[in-house]
Scaffold this motif. Structure first.
Motif, PDB file in Angstrom:
ATOM      1  N   SER A  85       0.853  -1.185   0.000  1.00  0.00           N
ATOM      2  CA  SER A  85       0.000   0.000   0.000  1.00  0.00           C
ATOM      3  C   SER A  85       0.892   1.241   0.000  1.00  0.00           C
ATOM      4  O   SER A  85       2.092   1.155   0.252  1.00  0.00           O
ATOM      5  CB  SER A  85      -0.913  -0.008   1.226  1.00  0.00           C
ATOM      6  N   ARG A  86       0.281   2.388  -0.272  1.00  0.00           N
ATOM      7  CA  ARG A  86       1.084   3.573  -0.531  1.00  0.00           C
ATOM      8  C   ARG A  86       1.945   4.005   0.663  1.00  0.00           C
ATOM      9  O   ARG A  86       3.043   4.504   0.495  1.00  0.00           O
ATOM     10  CB  ARG A  86       0.165   4.729  -0.963  1.00  0.00           C
ATOM     11  N   ASN A  87       1.437   3.758   1.879  1.00  0.00           N
ATOM     12  CA  ASN A  87       2.189   4.238   3.047  1.00  0.00           C
ATOM     13  C   ASN A  87       3.218   3.242   3.573  1.00  0.00           C
ATOM     14  O   ASN A  87       3.925   3.540   4.519  1.00  0.00           O
ATOM     15  CB  ASN A  87       1.224   4.570   4.194  1.00  0.00           C
ATOM     16  N   GLU A  88       3.242   2.075   2.964  1.00  0.00           N
ATOM     17  CA  GLU A  88       4.164   1.057   3.474  1.00  0.00           C
ATOM     18  C   GLU A  88       5.610   1.461   3.221  1.00  0.00           C
ATOM     19  O   GLU A  88       5.955   1.890   2.124  1.00  0.00           O
ATOM     20  CB  GLU A  88       3.878  -0.265   2.736  1.00  0.00           C
ATOM     21  N   LYS A  89       6.457   1.305   4.236  1.00  0.00           N
ATOM     22  CA  LYS A  89       7.892   1.550   4.039  1.00  0.00           C
ATOM     23  C   LYS A  89       8.532   0.218   3.719  1.00  0.00           C
ATOM     24  O   LYS A  89       8.582  -0.679   4.556  1.00  0.00           O
ATOM     25  CB  LYS A  89       8.508   2.128   5.311  1.00  0.00           C
TER      26      LYS A  89
ATOM     27  N   VAL B 260      17.848  -3.763  -6.919  1.00  0.00           N
ATOM     28  CA  VAL B 260      17.701  -4.753  -8.001  1.00  0.00           C
ATOM     29  C   VAL B 260      16.383  -5.509  -7.842  1.00  0.00           C
ATOM     30  O   VAL B 260      15.684  -5.781  -8.830  1.00  0.00           O
ATOM     31  CB  VAL B 260      18.900  -5.734  -7.999  1.00  0.00           C
ATOM     32  N   THR B 261      16.026  -5.846  -6.613  1.00  0.00           N
ATOM     33  CA  THR B 261      14.739  -6.520  -6.377  1.00  0.00           C
ATOM     34  C   THR B 261      13.589  -5.637  -6.845  1.00  0.00           C
ATOM     35  O   THR B 261      12.645  -6.100  -7.492  1.00  0.00           O
ATOM     36  CB  THR B 261      14.587  -6.883  -4.888  1.00  0.00           C
ATOM     37  N   LYS B 262      13.677  -4.354  -6.545  1.00  0.00           N
ATOM     38  CA  LYS B 262      12.623  -3.417  -6.993  1.00  0.00           C
ATOM     39  C   LYS B 262      12.509  -3.432  -8.522  1.00  0.00           C
ATOM     40  O   LYS B 262      11.414  -3.489  -9.075  1.00  0.00           O
ATOM     41  CB  LYS B 262      12.956  -2.016  -6.480  1.00  0.00           C
ATOM     42  N   GLU B 263      13.653  -3.428  -9.198  1.00  0.00           N
ATOM     43  CA  GLU B 263      13.662  -3.401 -10.663  1.00  0.00           C
ATOM     44  C   GLU B 263      13.117  -4.716 -11.248  1.00  0.00           C
ATOM     45  O   GLU B 263      12.313  -4.709 -12.190  1.00  0.00           O
ATOM     46  CB  GLU B 263      15.093  -3.165 -11.143  1.00  0.00           C
ATOM     47  N   LEU B 264      13.557  -5.838 -10.690  1.00  0.00           N
ATOM     48  CA  LEU B 264      13.064  -7.135 -11.172  1.00  0.00           C
ATOM     49  C   LEU B 264      11.565  -7.273 -10.905  1.00  0.00           C
ATOM     50  O   LEU B 264      10.813  -7.787 -11.737  1.00  0.00           O
ATOM     51  CB  LEU B 264      13.829  -8.282 -10.487  1.00  0.00           C
ATOM     52  N   ALA B 265      11.137  -6.795  -9.735  1.00  0.00           N
ATOM     53  CA  ALA B 265       9.713  -6.864  -9.392  1.00  0.00           C
ATOM     54  C   ALA B 265       8.894  -6.080 -10.415  1.00  0.00           C
ATOM     55  O   ALA B 265       7.852  -6.544 -10.891  1.00  0.00           O
ATOM     56  CB  ALA B 265       9.493  -6.309  -7.984  1.00  0.00           C
ATOM     57  N   LYS B 266       9.395  -4.900 -10.775  1.00  0.00           N
ATOM     58  CA  LYS B 266       8.677  -4.046 -11.733  1.00  0.00           C
ATOM     59  C   LYS B 266       8.521  -4.767 -13.073  1.00  0.00           C
ATOM     60  O   LYS B 266       7.444  -4.744 -13.685  1.00  0.00           O
ATOM     61  CB  LYS B 266       9.420  -2.728 -11.904  1.00  0.00           C
ATOM     62  N   ALA B 267       9.594  -5.428 -13.500  1.00  0.00           N
ATOM     63  CA  ALA B 267       9.543  -6.154 -14.778  1.00  0.00           C
ATOM     64  C   ALA B 267       8.550  -7.311 -14.723  1.00  0.00           C
ATOM     65  O   ALA B 267       8.125  -7.820 -15.752  1.00  0.00           O
ATOM     66  CB  ALA B 267      10.938  -6.666 -15.125  1.00  0.00           C
ATOM     67  N   ARG B 268       8.188  -7.731 -13.520  1.00  0.00           N
ATOM     68  CA  ARG B 268       7.247  -8.840 -13.360  1.00  0.00           C
ATOM     69  C   ARG B 268       5.855  -8.360 -12.938  1.00  0.00           C
ATOM     70  O   ARG B 268       5.023  -9.147 -12.511  1.00  0.00           O
ATOM     71  CB  ARG B 268       7.788  -9.830 -12.330  1.00  0.00           C
ATOM     72  N   GLY B 269       5.635  -7.045 -13.003  1.00  0.00           N
ATOM     73  CA  GLY B 269       4.300  -6.507 -12.763  1.00  0.00           C
ATOM     74  C   GLY B 269       3.999  -6.119 -11.328  1.00  0.00           C
ATOM     75  O   GLY B 269       2.835  -5.909 -10.975  1.00  0.00           O
ATOM     76  N   TYR B 270       5.019  -6.004 -10.486  1.00  0.00           N
ATOM     77  CA  TYR B 270       4.805  -5.581  -9.093  1.00  0.00           C
ATOM     78  C   TYR B 270       5.486  -4.239  -8.865  1.00  0.00           C
ATOM     79  O   TYR B 270       6.653  -4.057  -9.210  1.00  0.00           O
ATOM     80  CB  TYR B 270       5.392  -6.603  -8.107  1.00  0.00           C
TER      81      TYR B 270
ATOM     82  N   LEU C  30       6.847  -1.987  -6.080  1.00  0.00           N
ATOM     83  CA  LEU C  30       7.177  -1.935  -4.645  1.00  0.00           C
ATOM     84  C   LEU C  30       7.175  -0.509  -4.110  1.00  0.00           C
ATOM     85  O   LEU C  30       7.397  -0.292  -2.922  1.00  0.00           O
ATOM     86  CB  LEU C  30       8.543  -2.593  -4.380  1.00  0.00           C
ATOM     87  N   GLY C  31       6.946   0.471  -4.991  1.00  0.00           N
ATOM     88  CA  GLY C  31       6.907   1.876  -4.560  1.00  0.00           C
ATOM     89  C   GLY C  31       8.293   2.333  -4.131  1.00  0.00           C
ATOM     90  O   GLY C  31       9.307   1.864  -4.631  1.00  0.00           O
ATOM     91  N   GLU C  32       8.315   3.272  -3.161  1.00  0.00           N
ATOM     92  CA  GLU C  32       9.604   3.750  -2.639  1.00  0.00           C
ATOM     93  C   GLU C  32      10.232   2.633  -1.819  1.00  0.00           C
ATOM     94  O   GLU C  32       9.569   2.069  -0.944  1.00  0.00           O
ATOM     95  CB  GLU C  32       9.369   4.949  -1.725  1.00  0.00           C
ATOM     96  N   THR C  33      11.470   2.308  -2.109  1.00  0.00           N
ATOM     97  CA  THR C  33      12.139   1.297  -1.281  1.00  0.00           C
ATOM     98  C   THR C  33      13.417   1.880  -0.693  1.00  0.00           C
ATOM     99  O   THR C  33      13.994   2.811  -1.242  1.00  0.00           O
ATOM    100  CB  THR C  33      12.514   0.049  -2.106  1.00  0.00           C
ATOM    101  N   VAL C  34      13.822   1.314   0.427  1.00  0.00           N
ATOM    102  CA  VAL C  34      15.103   1.710   1.025  1.00  0.00           C
ATOM    103  C   VAL C  34      15.944   0.458   1.245  1.00  0.00           C
ATOM    104  O   VAL C  34      15.415  -0.635   1.424  1.00  0.00           O
ATOM    105  CB  VAL C  34      14.922   2.453   2.370  1.00  0.00           C
ATOM    106  N   GLU C  35      17.263   0.651   1.203  1.00  0.00           N
ATOM    107  CA  GLU C  35      18.174  -0.465   1.487  1.00  0.00           C
ATOM    108  C   GLU C  35      18.775  -0.323   2.875  1.00  0.00           C
ATOM    109  O   GLU C  35      19.468  -1.230   3.345  1.00  0.00           O
ATOM    110  CB  GLU C  35      19.289  -0.536   0.442  1.00  0.00           C
ATOM    111  N   GLU C  36      18.523   0.826   3.496  1.00  0.00           N
ATOM    112  CA  GLU C  36      19.086   1.049   4.825  1.00  0.00           C
ATOM    113  C   GLU C  36      18.016   1.582   5.752  1.00  0.00           C
ATOM    114  O   GLU C  36      17.178   2.384   5.345  1.00  0.00           O
ATOM    115  CB  GLU C  36      20.227   2.076   4.753  1.00  0.00           C
ATOM    116  N   ALA C  37      18.024   1.106   6.972  1.00  0.00           N
ATOM    117  CA  ALA C  37      17.149   1.649   8.001  1.00  0.00           C
ATOM    118  C   ALA C  37      17.867   1.435   9.331  1.00  0.00           C
ATOM    119  O   ALA C  37      18.740   0.566   9.436  1.00  0.00           O
ATOM    120  CB  ALA C  37      15.797   0.951   7.991  1.00  0.00           C
TER     121      ALA C  37
END
Ligand SMILES: [Zn+2]
Length: 319
Positions: free
Chosen positions: A35-39, A45-55, A57-64
């Motif tokens: 959902s839009r508010n999910e962090k 790379v996962t975000k990019e691969l997901a996009k190519a498969r129709g998902y 992930l919105g804004e993603t971070v690699e560090e928290a």
């Protein structure tokens, strides 16, 4: 799981209320549209691969804060997560170097949540070098007879390993779904040889006569496409999966050959992983979760399987 005031959700299948959602890798069974508010914590790379498969992930971070992502060796971009020194979650993980993929990196943690797809002792895989040699001899004898070979594996992950190991054979053809994933790998510096793209609708009757190698998604030898390639072109079908350690696998898939090339830890690698993390408590998930937890208990670890897939760690850490 709540650590301090922060709640984490790990590879949920649908939206779960949490401060952070972790997506370990871009296989469909580990993804959802957040959902839009999910962090979302995921590798770029996962975000990019997901996009190519129709998902998306919105804004993603690699560090928290308090979080460390570690290469899990499963597929390009796959990560394990360590949350403070409290929890280490493997996602899907591999325990061996295969071509451009490294092995799962570990850290010590009090609680280990791990995948146990191949968590029984009969699943100890042969070396990749031995397997590649055997496959090359299958391809060589097909070429000698003038017949083509179809190498089948999951289009994301396995198919790129097959493309890497066997593209020295010519001509090399990539099923379109494999070609799409190969392109992303090449953009990230993986040296995959270009090949002819195969569109299963347009190109089915237009394949060359004589030997070629095609890297294709896994399909039964009884599927329309594979049955056609066998009948019209005399293609030899080769299936790749860790499940090929089991005697009935090749027959079940309707393949001519099968080889246990896996993107997961084998039994010994799972045990090595537990020893490296050295946890007080292990939770097992996927595959032989109950059997592996039982074996760990015999070795003196506290371990239990998750009853069903539990996407929020709080489900079982604070039962
Ligand atoms: Zn996976």
């Amino acid at each position: 799981m709540d650590i301090g005031k922060t709640r984490y959700s790990l590879d949920p299948h649908s939206h779960v209320r949490a401060d952070f959602t972790f997506v370990s890798h871009a296989h469909i069974d580990h993804m959802h549209n957040p959902s839009r508010n999910e962090k979302v914590i995921a590798s770029a790379v996962t975000k990019e691969l997901a996009k190519a498969r129709g998902y998306d992930l919105g804004e993603t971070v690699e560090e928290a804060e308090g979080v460390e992502l570690l290469d899990s060796g499963h597929i390009l971009g796959s990560r394990a997560i360590r949350i403070q020194d409290e929890v280490y979650y493997t996602g899907d993980a591999s325990g061996r170097i295969r071509a451009f993929l490294g092995r799962c990196r570990t850290r010590r943690a009090r609680i280990l949540v791990m995948e146990t797809t191949y968590g029984t002792p009969e699943y100890v895989f042969p070396s990749t070098a031995k397997l590649v040699k055997e496959v090359n001899s299958v391809i060589a004898s097909a070429y000698h007879r003038g017949t083509p070979v179809v190498l089948m594996g999951y289009p994301l992950g396995k198919a790129q390993l097959l493309s890497y190991f066997f593209s020295s054979w010519e001509p090399i053809l990539y099923h379109e779904s494999v070609a799409a994933m190969n392109r992303i790998h090449v953009n990230h510096g993986v040296a995959l040889k270009p090949g002819r793209e195969f569109d299963p609708v347009k190109d089915l009757e237009r394949l060359p006569r004589g030997p070629w190698v095609m890297v294709s998604p896994m399909a039964s030898g009884r599927s329309r496409l594979m049955a056609h390639l066998k009948k019209e072109y005399g293609a030899v079908l080769v299936a790749f999966s860790g499940w090929a350690m089991g005697a009935g696998y090749r027959y079940a898939m309707g393949a001519d050959y099968s080889f246990p090339l896996s993107d997961h830890c084998d039994y010994q690698e799972l045990i090595n992983l537990v020893q490296a993390v050295s946890p007080e408590m292990v939770y097992t998930v996927h595959g032989f979760a109950a059997e592996f937890a039982r074996d760990l208990r015999k070795m003196g670890f506290s371990a239990r399987p998750l009853a069903a897939y539990q996407s929020s760690l709080s489900d079982y850490l604070n039962p």
